[in-house]
Design a protein around this motif. Structure first.
Motif, PDB file in Angstrom:
ATOM      1  N   LEU A  57     -44.288 111.606  44.057  1.00 27.83           N
ATOM      2  CA  LEU A  57     -43.777 110.168  44.426  1.00 27.83           C
ATOM      3  C   LEU A  57     -43.857 110.196  45.824  1.00 27.83           C
ATOM      4  CD1 LEU A  57     -40.810 108.414  43.017  1.00 27.83           C
ATOM      5  CD2 LEU A  57     -41.297 108.537  45.411  1.00 27.83           C
ATOM      6  N   ASP A  58     -44.345 109.207  46.319  1.00 21.33           N
ATOM      7  CA  ASP A  58     -44.322 108.738  48.054  1.00 21.33           C
ATOM      8  C   ASP A  58     -43.960 107.239  48.020  1.00 21.33           C
ATOM      9  OD1 ASP A  58     -46.657 107.272  48.441  1.00 21.33           O
ATOM     10  OD2 ASP A  58     -47.808 108.962  47.821  1.00 21.33           O
ATOM     11  N   ILE A  59     -43.506 106.847  49.073  1.00 20.62           N
ATOM     12  CA  ILE A  59     -43.003 105.410  49.154  1.00 20.62           C
ATOM     13  C   ILE A  59     -43.391 104.817  50.564  1.00 20.62           C
ATOM     14  CG2 ILE A  59     -40.592 106.268  49.698  1.00 20.62           C
ATOM     15  CD1 ILE A  59     -39.573 103.636  48.719  1.00 20.62           C
ATOM     16  N   THR A  60     -43.916 103.803  50.751  1.00 19.79           N
ATOM     17  CA  THR A  60     -44.135 103.331  52.026  1.00 19.79           C
ATOM     18  C   THR A  60     -43.017 101.955  52.079  1.00 19.79           C
ATOM     19  OG1 THR A  60     -46.685 103.827  51.872  1.00 19.79           O
ATOM     20  CG2 THR A  60     -46.035 102.166  53.372  1.00 19.79           C
ATOM     21  N   VAL A  61     -42.626 101.693  53.321  1.00 14.09           N
ATOM     22  CA  VAL A  61     -41.834 100.959  53.626  1.00 14.09           C
ATOM     23  C   VAL A  61     -41.932 100.328  54.988  1.00 14.09           C
ATOM     24  CG1 VAL A  61     -39.133 100.251  53.985  1.00 14.09           C
ATOM     25  CG2 VAL A  61     -39.945 102.288  52.658  1.00 14.09           C
ATOM     26  N   GLU A  62     -42.127  98.822  55.100  1.00 16.72           N
ATOM     27  CA  GLU A  62     -42.285  98.067  56.364  1.00 16.72           C
ATOM     28  C   GLU A  62     -40.904  97.733  56.560  1.00 16.72           C
ATOM     29  OE1 GLU A  62     -45.243  95.189  56.286  1.00 16.72           O
ATOM     30  OE2 GLU A  62     -46.417  96.378  54.822  1.00 16.72           O
ATOM     31  N   TRP A  63     -40.441  97.941  57.730  1.00 13.67           N
ATOM     32  CA  TRP A  63     -39.183  97.596  58.015  1.00 13.67           C
ATOM     33  C   TRP A  63     -38.954  97.453  59.668  1.00 13.67           C
ATOM     34  CZ3 TRP A  63     -35.672 101.390  60.619  1.00 13.67           C
ATOM     35  CH2 TRP A  63     -36.088 102.498  61.013  1.00 13.67           C
ATOM     36  N   SER A  64     -37.917  97.136  60.329  1.00 10.77           N
ATOM     37  CA  SER A  64     -37.377  96.891  61.900  1.00 10.77           C
ATOM     38  C   SER A  64     -36.000  97.197  62.025  1.00 10.77           C
ATOM     39  CB  SER A  64     -37.800  95.515  62.357  1.00 10.77           C
ATOM     40  OG  SER A  64     -39.047  95.105  61.892  1.00 10.77           O
ATOM     41  N   ASP A 115     -40.890  97.111  65.139  1.00  8.34           N
ATOM     42  CA  ASP A 115     -41.452  96.938  63.767  1.00  8.34           C
ATOM     43  C   ASP A 115     -42.307  98.131  63.251  1.00  8.34           C
ATOM     44  OD1 ASP A 115     -40.232  94.240  63.924  1.00  8.34           O
ATOM     45  OD2 ASP A 115     -42.010  93.573  65.107  1.00  8.34           O
ATOM     46  N   VAL A 116     -41.962  98.619  62.402  1.00 10.23           N
ATOM     47  CA  VAL A 116     -42.692  99.885  61.770  1.00 10.23           C
ATOM     48  C   VAL A 116     -43.218  99.730  60.410  1.00 10.23           C
ATOM     49  CG1 VAL A 116     -41.707 101.380  63.655  1.00 10.23           C
ATOM     50  CG2 VAL A 116     -40.516 101.186  61.380  1.00 10.23           C
ATOM     51  N   SER A 172     -41.355  95.090  52.924  1.00  7.21           N
ATOM     52  CA  SER A 172     -41.741  95.180  51.746  1.00  7.21           C
ATOM     53  C   SER A 172     -41.686  96.938  51.493  1.00  7.21           C
ATOM     54  CB  SER A 172     -43.121  95.015  51.774  1.00  7.21           C
ATOM     55  OG  SER A 172     -44.055  96.028  52.429  1.00  7.21           O
ATOM     56  N   PHE A 173     -41.628  97.412  50.321  1.00 11.96           N
ATOM     57  CA  PHE A 173     -41.861  98.986  49.651  1.00 11.96           C
ATOM     58  C   PHE A 173     -42.724  99.071  48.908  1.00 11.96           C
ATOM     59  CE2 PHE A 173     -38.309  98.276  46.854  1.00 11.96           C
ATOM     60  CZ  PHE A 173     -38.667  99.251  45.503  1.00 11.96           C
ATOM     61  N   THR A 174     -43.454  99.813  48.846  1.00  9.88           N
ATOM     62  CA  THR A 174     -44.444 100.184  47.897  1.00  9.88           C
ATOM     63  C   THR A 174     -44.152 101.756  47.173  1.00  9.88           C
ATOM     64  OG1 THR A 174     -46.076  98.573  48.532  1.00  9.88           O
ATOM     65  CG2 THR A 174     -46.801 100.399  47.058  1.00  9.88           C
TER      66      THR A 174
END
Length: 210
Positions: A57-64, A115-116, A172-174
């Protein structure tokens, strides 16, 4: 003799069909309902109806992490010092397994709003740096803790901030989950729609066979 050989071959084929490799699938689930937390936390969830044992499992997160201002689409609107050590993030699976992606007090930089996009992956080359920056990194906790669990159910990402006046933002997260199992169901689109209606606020799910 020929008849006996045919029976042996037929038996071998039947055994192979019965005990052959289990299904393998890549399940991708996303939640893109943005939000903001300031001396608080928010939870964002996705519901997965397919079953299967988790292999990876891996997870990608867009956040600030912002010094103050926030845009309507949850980006930082100003500079200012964001006190990055206030931020925390963790992922909880359907069985209750919880993995800390990073904890409060982990980060010590940067010195201004940022923002990352981060992908957290146990197999990443680098550990998560103590300065907030985009990239693919190993999380603080091990995502391998989910290996062996069943993928079906509700997955929740918690995004939080421990002190007020400089919020953490979520866009968002995926989840990307590789599974294997003897019973992997593929729900019909109508079934997915009904499932979504029963789980308000959950994201969407796509499934691709690998």
């Amino acid at each position: 003799m020929a008849t006996k050989m045919k029976c042996l071959i037929a038996g071998a084929v039947l055994a192979a069909a019965t005990t052959g490799p289990a299904h393998a699938a890549l399940i991708t689930a996303t939640n893109s309902t943005g939000g903001s937390a300031d001396q608080s936390f928010i939870d964002r969830s996705v519901g997965i109806v397919s079953t299967g044992t988790i292999l990876d499992l891996d997870i990608t997160v867009e956040w600030s992490k912002c010094g103050s201002g926030v845009t309507a689409d949850f980006f930082c609107s100003s500079g200012g010092f964001p006190y990055p050590g206030e931020a925390f993030m963790n992922l909880t699976g359907p069985t209750g397994t919880n993995v800390v992606l990073f904890s409060s007090s982990y980060f010590s930089g940067p010195g201004s709003s940022i923002d990352v996009t981060n992908t957290f992956n146990d197999e990443a080359v680098s550990s998560l740096p103590t300065t907030i920056q985009s990239g693919t990194f190993q999380p603080v906790g091990a995502l391998s803790a989910f290996d062996g669990d069943d993928v079906a159910g509700t997955w929740t990402l918690r995004i939080g901030d421990t002190v007020g006046a400089d919020p953490i933002l979520f866009r968002s997260f995926t989840l990307n989950i590789r599974t294997t199992g003897d019973s992997v169901s593929v729900p019909e689109p109508g079934s997915l729609a009904l499932f979504g209606l029963g789980l308000a606020g959950l994201g969407f799910l796509r499934r691709r066979r690998s």
